[in-house]
Design an enzyme around this catalytic site. Structure first.
Site, PDB file in Angstrom:
ATOM      1  N   LYS A  14       0.814  -1.213   0.000  1.00 56.40           N
ATOM      2  CA  LYS A  14       0.000   0.000   0.000  1.00 56.40           C
ATOM      3  C   LYS A  14       0.856   1.277   0.000  1.00 56.40           C
ATOM      4  CE  LYS A  14      -1.844   0.945   3.939  1.00 56.40           C
ATOM      5  NZ  LYS A  14      -1.342   2.215   4.484  1.00 56.40           N
ATOM      6  N   ARG A  89      -9.070   5.425   9.552  1.00 55.94           N
ATOM      7  CA  ARG A  89      -8.977   4.035  10.002  1.00 55.94           C
ATOM      8  C   ARG A  89     -10.137   3.674  10.917  1.00 55.94           C
ATOM      9  NH1 ARG A  89      -2.959   3.768   9.600  1.00 55.94           N
ATOM     10  NH2 ARG A  89      -2.112   1.890  10.361  1.00 55.94           N
ATOM     11  N   ARG A 128      10.023  -9.923   5.202  1.00 52.74           N
ATOM     12  CA  ARG A 128      10.406  -8.596   5.665  1.00 52.74           C
ATOM     13  C   ARG A 128      10.910  -8.673   7.114  1.00 52.74           C
ATOM     14  NH1 ARG A 128       5.903  -3.922   5.973  1.00 52.74           N
ATOM     15  NH2 ARG A 128       5.498  -4.434   3.813  1.00 52.74           N
ATOM     16  N   ARG A 134      13.241  -8.952  12.865  1.00 52.84           N
ATOM     17  CA  ARG A 134      12.139  -8.850  13.828  1.00 52.84           C
ATOM     18  C   ARG A 134      11.594 -10.251  14.123  1.00 52.84           C
ATOM     19  NH1 ARG A 134       8.605  -3.977  11.438  1.00 52.84           N
ATOM     20  NH2 ARG A 134       7.022  -5.100  12.600  1.00 52.84           N
ATOM     21  N   ARG A 145      -2.585  -9.838  13.022  1.00 54.91           N
ATOM     22  CA  ARG A 145      -2.629  -8.434  12.570  1.00 54.91           C
ATOM     23  C   ARG A 145      -3.529  -8.289  11.346  1.00 54.91           C
ATOM     24  NH1 ARG A 145       3.377  -7.114  12.391  1.00 54.91           N
ATOM     25  NH2 ARG A 145       2.927  -6.079  10.447  1.00 54.91           N
TER      26      ARG A 145
HETATM   27  P1  AMP Z   1       1.118   3.006   9.648  1.00 55.58           P
HETATM   28  O1  AMP Z   1       2.483   3.338   9.162  1.00 55.58           O
HETATM   29  O2  AMP Z   1       0.032   3.599   8.783  1.00 55.58           O
HETATM   30  O3  AMP Z   1       0.901   1.542   9.892  1.00 55.58           O
HETATM   31  O4  AMP Z   1       0.953   3.718  11.068  1.00 55.58           O
HETATM   32  C1  AMP Z   1       1.833   3.464  12.137  1.00 55.58           C
HETATM   33  C2  AMP Z   1       1.151   3.729  13.467  1.00 55.58           C
HETATM   34  O5  AMP Z   1       0.712   5.098  13.549  1.00 55.58           O
HETATM   35  C3  AMP Z   1      -0.115   2.926  13.702  1.00 55.58           C
HETATM   36  O6  AMP Z   1       0.169   1.662  14.236  1.00 55.58           O
HETATM   37  C4  AMP Z   1      -0.866   3.793  14.693  1.00 55.58           C
HETATM   38  O7  AMP Z   1      -0.317   3.685  15.986  1.00 55.58           O
HETATM   39  C5  AMP Z   1      -0.553   5.187  14.179  1.00 55.58           C
HETATM   40  N1  AMP Z   1      -1.551   5.637  13.186  1.00 55.58           N
HETATM   41  C6  AMP Z   1      -1.341   5.888  11.855  1.00 55.58           C
HETATM   42  N2  AMP Z   1      -2.461   6.285  11.249  1.00 55.58           N
HETATM   43  C7  AMP Z   1      -3.433   6.287  12.206  1.00 55.58           C
HETATM   44  C8  AMP Z   1      -4.815   6.586  12.199  1.00 55.58           C
HETATM   45  N3  AMP Z   1      -5.446   6.953  11.073  1.00 55.58           N
HETATM   46  N4  AMP Z   1      -5.490   6.481  13.370  1.00 55.58           N
HETATM   47  C9  AMP Z   1      -4.864   6.114  14.500  1.00 55.58           C
HETATM   48  N5  AMP Z   1      -3.571   5.792  14.572  1.00 55.58           N
HETATM   49  C10 AMP Z   1      -2.843   5.880  13.439  1.00 55.58           C
END
Ligand code: AMP
Length: 204
Positions: A14, A89, A128, A134, A145
């Protein structure tokens, strides 16, 4: 003047597609995850507030998340269109985004939903995890997940589906192929890229 969302499970490519599409449509790619990570790294006030949530793999509270998106969408480069990656989200975030766009007299042009076969995504994420050392990212954790993602995202997709804006794309295959698929599907809806994608540029 294109306003897009990209939604997809972890491991479906994505983020990569979001950056390429933003370039193709000449709009900024806005990733809430990137904004949060930048702030955590630079130890800003926002970073300090969100660090614990991010490290625990929890969602940052809607109030905070909505506020940073509202601020970001007010910046001049986003007034002519944008591509949101990782936001909204939650249903509350969808409603807040609706309010923000309504206030500007605009709406989303399309929601690109990238889908991918679970086994393939698990294999990609395991690879990955091994590359990044990890060890805690086991197949079970990854599957969990993905389940959480499905549970949390399904209601949002339903909401947007009722509005007829969802474009579903198979995320498997080469990066260029997937980009081409998305660009073609959006063109069918009258949403035309203004610049070349890397794929088009490479073959020109
Ligand atoms: P991502 O890189 O999009 O997976 O985001 C990394 C982390 O940022 C997520 O695991 C959340 O803790 C936080 N985060 C990113 N986007 C959102 C969102 N729209 N709402 C709430 N938390 C977010």
């Amino acid at each position: 003047m294109t306003r897009l969302l990209v939604i997809g499970p972890p491991g479906a490519g994505k983020g990569t597609q979001a950056v390429r599409l933003a370039e193709a449509f000449g709009v900024p790619a806005i990733s809430t995850g990137d904004i949060f990570r930048f702030n955590v790294k630079n130890e800003t006030e926002l970073g300090v507030q969100v660090k614990a949530f991010i490290e625990a793999g929890k969602y940052v509270p809607d109030s905070l998340t909505n506020e940073i998106v509202a601020d970001r969408l007010k910046e001049p480069d986003a007034l002519q269109g944008f591509l949101l990656d990782g936001y909204p989200r939650t249903t509350d975030q969808v409603l807040e985004l609706d309010r923000l766009l309504d206030a500007e007299g605009t709406s989303l042009d399309a929601v690109v939903q990238i889908v991918a076969d679970t086994d393939e995504v698990v294999a990609r994420l395991l690879k990955r995890a091994a590359e990044q050392g990890r060890a805690d990212d086991t197949a079970d954790v990854i599957r969990h997940r993905l389940e959480v993602y499905e549970e949390q995202t399904a209601p949002l997709i339903d909401l947007y589906d009722k509005r007829g804006v969802v474009v579903t794309i198979d995320g498997l295959g080469a990066v260029d192929q997937v980009t081409d698929r998305i660009v073609a599907a959006l063109a069918e809806r009258g949403l035309h890229a203004v610049g070349p994608t890397d794929a088009v540029a490479a073959s020109a």
